[in-house]
Design a protein around this motif. Structure first.
Motif, PDB file in Angstrom:
ATOM      1  N   LEU A   1      -8.765   3.496  -1.044  1.00 62.99           N
ATOM      2  CA  LEU A   1      -8.433   4.914  -1.170  1.00 62.99           C
ATOM      3  C   LEU A   1      -9.665   5.726  -1.514  1.00 62.99           C
ATOM      4  O   LEU A   1      -9.854   6.841  -1.024  1.00 62.99           O
TER       5      LEU A   1
ATOM      6  N   ARG B   1       0.516   4.281  -2.687  1.00 63.92           N
ATOM      7  CA  ARG B   1       0.365   5.673  -2.261  1.00 63.92           C
ATOM      8  C   ARG B   1       1.483   6.538  -2.822  1.00 63.92           C
ATOM      9  O   ARG B   1       1.245   7.650  -3.293  1.00 63.92           O
TER      10      ARG B   1
ATOM     11  N   ARG C   1       0.826  -1.212   0.000  1.00 61.02           N
ATOM     12  CA  ARG C   1       0.000   0.000   0.000  1.00 61.02           C
ATOM     13  C   ARG C   1       0.858   1.259   0.000  1.00 61.02           C
ATOM     14  O   ARG C   1       0.479   2.272  -0.598  1.00 61.02           O
ATOM     15  N   ARG C   2       2.007   1.192   0.636  1.00 62.47           N
ATOM     16  CA  ARG C   2       2.907   2.349   0.585  1.00 62.47           C
ATOM     17  C   ARG C   2       3.440   2.561  -0.835  1.00 62.47           C
ATOM     18  O   ARG C   2       3.666   3.704  -1.253  1.00 62.47           O
TER      19      ARG C   2
ATOM     20  N   LEU D   1      -0.412  12.178   2.360  1.00 59.92           N
ATOM     21  CA  LEU D   1      -1.558  12.281   1.453  1.00 59.92           C
ATOM     22  C   LEU D   1      -2.654  13.132   2.086  1.00 59.92           C
ATOM     23  O   LEU D   1      -3.276  13.970   1.425  1.00 59.92           O
TER      24      LEU D   1
ATOM     25  N   PHE E   1      -4.494   5.650   4.975  1.00 60.95           N
ATOM     26  CA  PHE E   1      -4.073   6.921   4.379  1.00 60.95           C
ATOM     27  C   PHE E   1      -2.770   7.375   5.017  1.00 60.95           C
ATOM     28  O   PHE E   1      -2.681   7.506   6.231  1.00 60.95           O
TER      29      PHE E   1
END
Length: 888
Positions: free
Chosen positions: A369, A317, A313-314, A409, A405
């Protein structure tokens, strides 16, 4: 010099010096203190702890390692990596300081033409422990390093232990001087940015006691044997030999950054700090994700799976923040596989599975997201409505903790909305979370389990497993363990671990649960074996209860498997192989096994897949499986070399470590061929009918099929047949017409429910006019309120707006609640003159929501929420009038 060449030179150097090359272990080992292998010596811990006798005196390896404590530091500096390769040489009571120092120095400084790294000796600075005169003398007098380039350091820097009671010792670290452009002179004591550590030589000679940190423990005394454990960072040496500033510019990670530049349209430069961090996160995490998935990890919500999910996920992002608008994961993963394939040739073989899992997680997170963005919009709207200019730290933390999140962001989105973020509040909440996690980890890390009680059995050699050929075996009791201690005997009622020299009972492994059975003698002893586990993968521990008589060390006994249990277990295990083969036929070769469980009459098979199995595919899998059962394929087992087995097409379980000699289970020639150490039927027909129970998701990119086999399958089908017959009788139709009849009834029921709901809504709307007639005045404010049962949130919102229109000329508030099933939706609207007087719908909703056990929010003119406690509607309406009175 390429990284792969650095690896080869290291191994060749130590093999030439008499070391046995040991392949890298999986990143996942059975160690209660470790999530992942985090150092090169970890696979050798049983030897250093004295739990097992090493099969060699000296060894060398290049171990895959993952450290995740500083995930959020990755990219901020160029020194943190989650995945790295640790090269090491090890001595188990063989050589010590002199040889370890000499081996390291010659490899580092010998010319490239002679197999060395060719590093200038004048750039190398050794450090030694404060009182290690011996090591300093070797460096100074034998190696020839000037005394001014040898520095002594304390317990924190130059003394090593595993972090728990056990072996420890002073160490000597070797630092490389990158030059004056990187910092001040004076060695590592002065500047560890200029002087970087490349090799740590641990002289394991003492035992340490309990205590925390790097300095809070006592050194108890010398070890019986002195050992050597060293670790050289492959990536750091690559930076030196490739003439680059950091690992992100080496031949392994720079290609991934190049792909990120192409996909985002941004350029990686150190001057743009924010972008540079994101590029580094993509490169580092992509490589780590590939290596974790290759070793059998799949994304999940806890443990190792959660770490992988967080890394993936990082990546997503970071790519989004760099401007990527399309999916990027597949390209990153492909780039890593290409760069790492020379050192890890199994990666291309797993390409489709690795890409499928990573891309599946990307797709899932993009949906997350989207949901998180909605939460952010609500938080931003509520912040503005309240007149504040900063999104609260609590909201920012909820976005991070619930939706993943990142704070950067949230900061970027807040800036676009003209808002700031309470960064201090967010940081405080994050610190509290980390503190809880650290305390939990510390509580779990209570030290390595004391296995010394089993040492004699581990040294004696493996338990001879006879269960492939027989279910009853004459054996001898080698030892008994109760409550962690050796005992000479155990009597009726006692729970005991029995170690035999041989056993027909299968020890749990490979997804197959352990056999149950008995241990008996002609003298009346009867011990019931309830579980069998492996110790060190070699010794069988029979966990049992003494039912009759007394069992004594040295007894000659009869160990026997429960025949019915074994029959059911072999049906389940062989059925797993058949289902797996059928899956690959229907879904393709990428549907590889990701885990399994089989027990008598039941099997569970996890496999890699990008999406659900359709009903038609499920039917086809079931038919192919049962066709294989009906074909009565012979089941053959044989042993061969690992390379030969793979060449024959034998399937291996990802993440499993195999020896040079493996056992192959073949069913029907090419139909199914797998590496497996479990027990199986003799022919496929003995599996009996296979009935698939269902298919579900167990994580991103991983699906699960469950099935009954044999008699359990028959019983399940008989129950289903009985249920169908009962339905047919109740509906008065033939069995084959039941589905259509049920579908027709369901359709009619849904239509009737819609009509009832419509009638309720119409009745509620018809009563709206009476709400105005029954309205109350609180001061000069008209409060139109009431409860209209059966309406959903959308209907209430529409009615509230409609009523507000009817009283638009007045200073008025409209509040409508509804008891709709288990939910209590509500909506509040205010007229313009009411808002001018300070009455805001959003504020009222937030005040009233707790009274119905709910939450809500919105704008000053119209807001809504939902709760779960209908008994709070009356108190909420009463509180509304109080609030209006307080405001006016």
């Amino acid at each position: 010099m390429q990284t792969h060449e650095i690896r080869k030179r290291f191994l060749d150097h130590f093999i030439k010096a008499g070391h046995t090359e040991v392949p890298s272990a999986s990143l996942i080992l059975d160690d209660p203190n470790l999530l992942f292998v985090n150092a090169g010596m970890v696979p050798f811990k049983p030897y250093f702890l004295g739990e097992q006798t090493p099969p060699y005196d000296r060894a060398t390896s290049i171990q895959k390692c993952v450290r995740t404590l500083d995930i959020e530091e990755v990219g901020i500096t160029t020194r943190h990596n989650t995945f790295f390769q640790m090269a090491g040489n090890f001595s188990f009571g063989d050589y010590f300081k002199r040889e370890a120092i000499t081996f390291a120095w010659t490899l580092l400084t010998n010319p490239v033409a002679d197999g060395g790294f060719g590093i200038d000796p004048l750039r190398l600075w050794p450090t030694v422990y404060l009182d290690d005169d011996e090591a300093e003398a070797i460096w100074r007098d034998e190696i020839g390093v000037p005394a001014e380039r040898i520095q002594r350091r304390g317990l924190k820097d130059n003394y090593w232990s595993m972090g728990v009671p056990g072996p420890c010792g002073p160490c000597s670290e070797i630092f490389y001087d990158r030059g004056p452009e990187y910092g001040v002179d004076g060695g590592p004591e002065a500047d560890e940015d200029r002087f970087i550590e490349i090799w740590n030589l641990v002289f394991m000679q003492n035992q340490r006691g309990p205590g925390g940190g790097k300095e809070g423990y006592e050194i108890l005394g010398p070890l019986p044997k002195k050992n050597i454990d060293t670790g050289l960072g492959i990536e750091r040496v690559a930076c030196i030999l490739q003439g680059v500033d950091n690992v992100y510019e080496t031949d392994l990670l720079a290609p991934v950054i190049a792909v990120a530049e192409r996909l985002t349209g941004r350029t990686y430069t150190a001057t743009n700090a924010a972008d540079a961090i994101r590029f580094r996160v993509i490169a580092d995490h992509s490589r780590t994700a590939v290596m974790l998935i290759a070793d059998g990890i799949t994304p999940g919500n806890d443990g190792r799976g959660y770490v992988l999910r967080r890394l993936l996920r990082r990546i997503v992002r970071s790519a989004r923040l760099l401007g990527a608008s399309e999916a990027t994961m597949g390209a990153f993963i492909e780039a890593v596989i290409e760069t790492m394939a020379t050192s890890y040739p199994d990666l291309p073989e797993q390409r489709s599975r690795i890409v499928s899992i990573a891309v599946g997680e990307e797709e899932a997170f993009l949906k997350t997201l989207s949901a998180g963005s909605k939460l952010f919009d609500d938080a931003a709207a509520a912040t503005k409505a309240s007149g504040a200019t900063r999104i609260s730290g609590g909201d920012a933390f909820a976005l991070h903790d619930t939706y993943g999140f990142p704070i950067d962001l949230t900061l970027e989105m807040a800036a676009e909305a003209g808002l700031a973020v309470d960064r201090e509040g967010f940081t405080e909440l994050m610190a509290e979370q980390r503190s809880r996690a650290k305390a939990d980890a510390t509580a779990r890390k209570s030290g390595h389990a004391d296995l010394s009680v089993y040492r004699e059995f581990l040294d004696r050699g493996p338990t001879l497993f006879t269960g492939f050929d027989e279910l009853v075996t004459e054996a001898r009791v080698l030892g008994l363990v109760t409550d962690g201690g050796r005992v000479r005997s155990a009597t009726k009622g006692q729970t005991v671990e029995v170690i035999l020299d041989r056993s027909p009972l299968y020890a749990e492994s490979g997804g197959q649960i352990a056999d149950i059975g008995t241990i008996t003698t002609s003298a009346g002893l009867r011990v019931t074996v309830k579980d069998v586990q492996k110790l060190g993968k070699t010794v069988w521990l029979h966990k049992a209860v003494v039912e009759e008589g007394e069992i004594t060390e040295g007894d000659d006994v009869l160990a026997q498997v429960d025949n019915a249990w074994r029959h059911g277990a072999t049906q389940g295990h062989s059925g797993t192989h058949l289902v797996g083969a059928a899956l690959r036929q229907v879904l393709g070769p990428s549907a590889t096994q990701a885990g399994s469980l089989n027990r008598p009459g039941y099997l569970r098979f996890d496999f890699s897949a990008s999406g659900p199995v359709t009903e038609s595919q499920r039917a086809e899998i079931e038919e192919i499986t049962n066709s294989a059962v009906e074909a009565n394929y012979p089941v053959n087992t044989f042993e061969t070399g690992l390379a030969e087995a793979k060449a024959m097409g034998a399937m291996a379980l990802f993440g499993e470590n195999y020896g040079d000699v493996v056992r192959v289970v073949e069913m029907g020639g090419p139909f199914s061929m797998e590496l497996c150490g479990g027990t199986h039927v003799s022919t496929s027909a003995q599996v009996g009918p296979v009935t698939l129970l269902g298919e579900s998701s167990v994580g991103s990119g991983v699906r699960r099929i469950e099935a009954y086999v044999g008699l359990d399958s028959y019983r399940y089908l008989a129950k289903e047949r009985s249920l169908l017959a009962g339905l047919a009788s109740s509906l008065k139709v033939p069995s084959d017409q039941v589905p259509a009849r049920v579908e027709n009834l369901v359709t009619k029921l849904k239509e009737a429910e819609k009509q009832i709901e419509k009638m309720r809504a119409d009745a509620a709307r018809a009563s709206v006019g009476s709400l105005i007639d029954d309205a109350h005045r609180v001061g000069d404010v008209l409060v139109v309120s009431g409860s209209l049962d059966g309406l959903d949130a959308g209907d209430l919102r529409t009615l509230a707006a409609d009523l507000r229109g009817r009283v638009a000329s007045d200073v008025a508030v409209v509040a409508l609640f509804s008891a709709s099933g288990d939910k209590v939706p509500f909506a509040i609207a205010t007229t313009e003159s009411a808002r001018s007087g300070g009455i805001k719908a959003g504020d009222l909703v937030r005040e009233l929501a707790p009274l119905v056990s709910g939450r809500g929010g919105g704008k000053p003119d119209l807001a809504q929420g939902s709760g779960s406690d209908a008994s709070g509607i009356g108190p909420a309406l009463a509180r509304l009038r109080e609030l209006v009175g307080e405001i006016r």
